[in-house]
Design a protein around this motif. Structure first.
Motif, PDB file in Angstrom:
ATOM      1  N   MET A   1       0.825  -1.207   0.000  1.00  0.00           N
ATOM      2  CA  MET A   1       0.000   0.000   0.000  1.00  0.00           C
ATOM      3  C   MET A   1       0.859   1.258   0.000  1.00  0.00           C
TER       4      MET A   1
ATOM      5  N   ALA B   1      -7.560   1.701  -1.525  1.00  0.00           N
ATOM      6  CA  ALA B   1      -7.412   0.645  -0.526  1.00  0.00           C
ATOM      7  C   ALA B   1      -8.378  -0.507  -0.784  1.00  0.00           C
TER       8      ALA B   1
ATOM      9  N   TYR C   1       0.421   4.161  -2.733  1.00  0.00           N
ATOM     10  CA  TYR C   1       0.031   5.500  -2.296  1.00  0.00           C
ATOM     11  C   TYR C   1       1.071   6.557  -2.658  1.00  0.00           C
TER      12      TYR C   1
END
Length: 279
Positions: free
Chosen positions: A147, A219, A151
């Motif tokens: 993640m 997400a 991101y």
């Protein structure tokens, strides 16, 4: 009365929309957080969320992801923004266009792009495995590390765009004056550059932190596997989809996000107030 109507009249539709779409839902969430099914108000819903290990993992995961993302975006974005301000007009326009595209390319499309690139059957994963025999060189996109990689794609450009105007506060005359006084470049940055820019950089850090903990679409797309990182937004979505644990859980987590956003916004305004003395 007529003067007040002339001044505030054009803004009344926007204020009414804000009241209906932000204030009323926020008040309802606060009410549902403390309202008990048996009647009255209490902290039972909050206690139930705090005692739930999955919810605690989600809170810790969101806070950890926000801190790491804001820190990495600052470490990578601040030097990049400074280098862009030193470029000529053509190079600056190119990089600003690239940053604008990257910062706005998020959501499901971005998640699919990373899954297709570095997922377990992604293009780059298959190329490295076929040519060099490297099996799964990249972390799962739903893991904490994965993640962070996803991101960073939009958080670093966003940090650059947020802090780029503030870098104009640092005048070239100050560097020339420091050089005349025989100050080294490190001395200039230590005593002038960093103190002047630190409030702006702190404000950018806070905005990236707030943005990161509130992201849902990216997400949701990358956290499809059961072992994926738990986040507050994902827990809210799961609760609203299933309603197995009651909607009070989603209300408590939503109010927690509201408190975090309000706190970081207050700190953001405080940082900008410190920075205004240089404007």
């Amino acid at each position: 009365m007529g003067r007040a109507l002339r001044n505030w009249g054009p803004a009344l539709p926007l204020l009414a929309f804000t009241f209906a779409m932000l204030v009323l839902p926020a008040a309802r969430l606060v009410n549902d957080t403390f309202a008990l099914r048996a009647g009255g108000y209490g902290l039972d819903n909050v206690t139930r969320v705090i005692e739930n290990p999955v919810d605690r993992q989600a809170i810790a995961g969101s806070l950890g992801l926000g801190v790491v993302q804001a820190t990495l975006a600052t470490l990578l974005g601040a030097p990049a923004a400074w280098l862009i301000t030193r470029m000529r007009l053509g190079g600056r326009a190119f990089w600003l266009s690239l940053m604008n595209v990257a910062s706005n390319f998020a959501g499901i499309g971005l998640a699919f792009g990373f899954v297709a690139l570095i997922g377990s059957t992604g293009m780059l994963t298959l190329i490295l495995g076929g040519l060099f025999g490297i099996d799964n060189p990249f972390p799962s996109t739903g893991s904490f590390t994965g993640m962070n990689i996803v991101y960073l794609y939009f958080n670093v450009p966003m940090f650059v765009l947020l802090t780029l105007p503030a870098l104009s506060v640092l005048k070239d005359d100050w560097q020339e004056a420091a050089a005349v006084c025989h100050a080294t470049r490190w001395q200039f940055w230590r005593h002038v550059g960093i103190p002047v820019l630190s409030p702006f950089v702190t404000a950018g850090w806070l905005l990236i932190f707030t943005w990161t903990i509130g992201v849902y679409a990216v997400a949701y797309a990358v956290a499809a596997s059961p072992g994926s990182q738990k986040l507050i937004t994902l827990q809210i979505g799961t609760t609203l989809e299933s309603s197995v644990f009651g909607l009070e859980r989603a209300a408590v987590l939503s109010v927690l996000l509201m408190i975090l956003a309000a706190g970081t916004t207050a700190l953001y305004r405080l940082s900008l107030r410190r920075a205004q003395r240089w404007l």
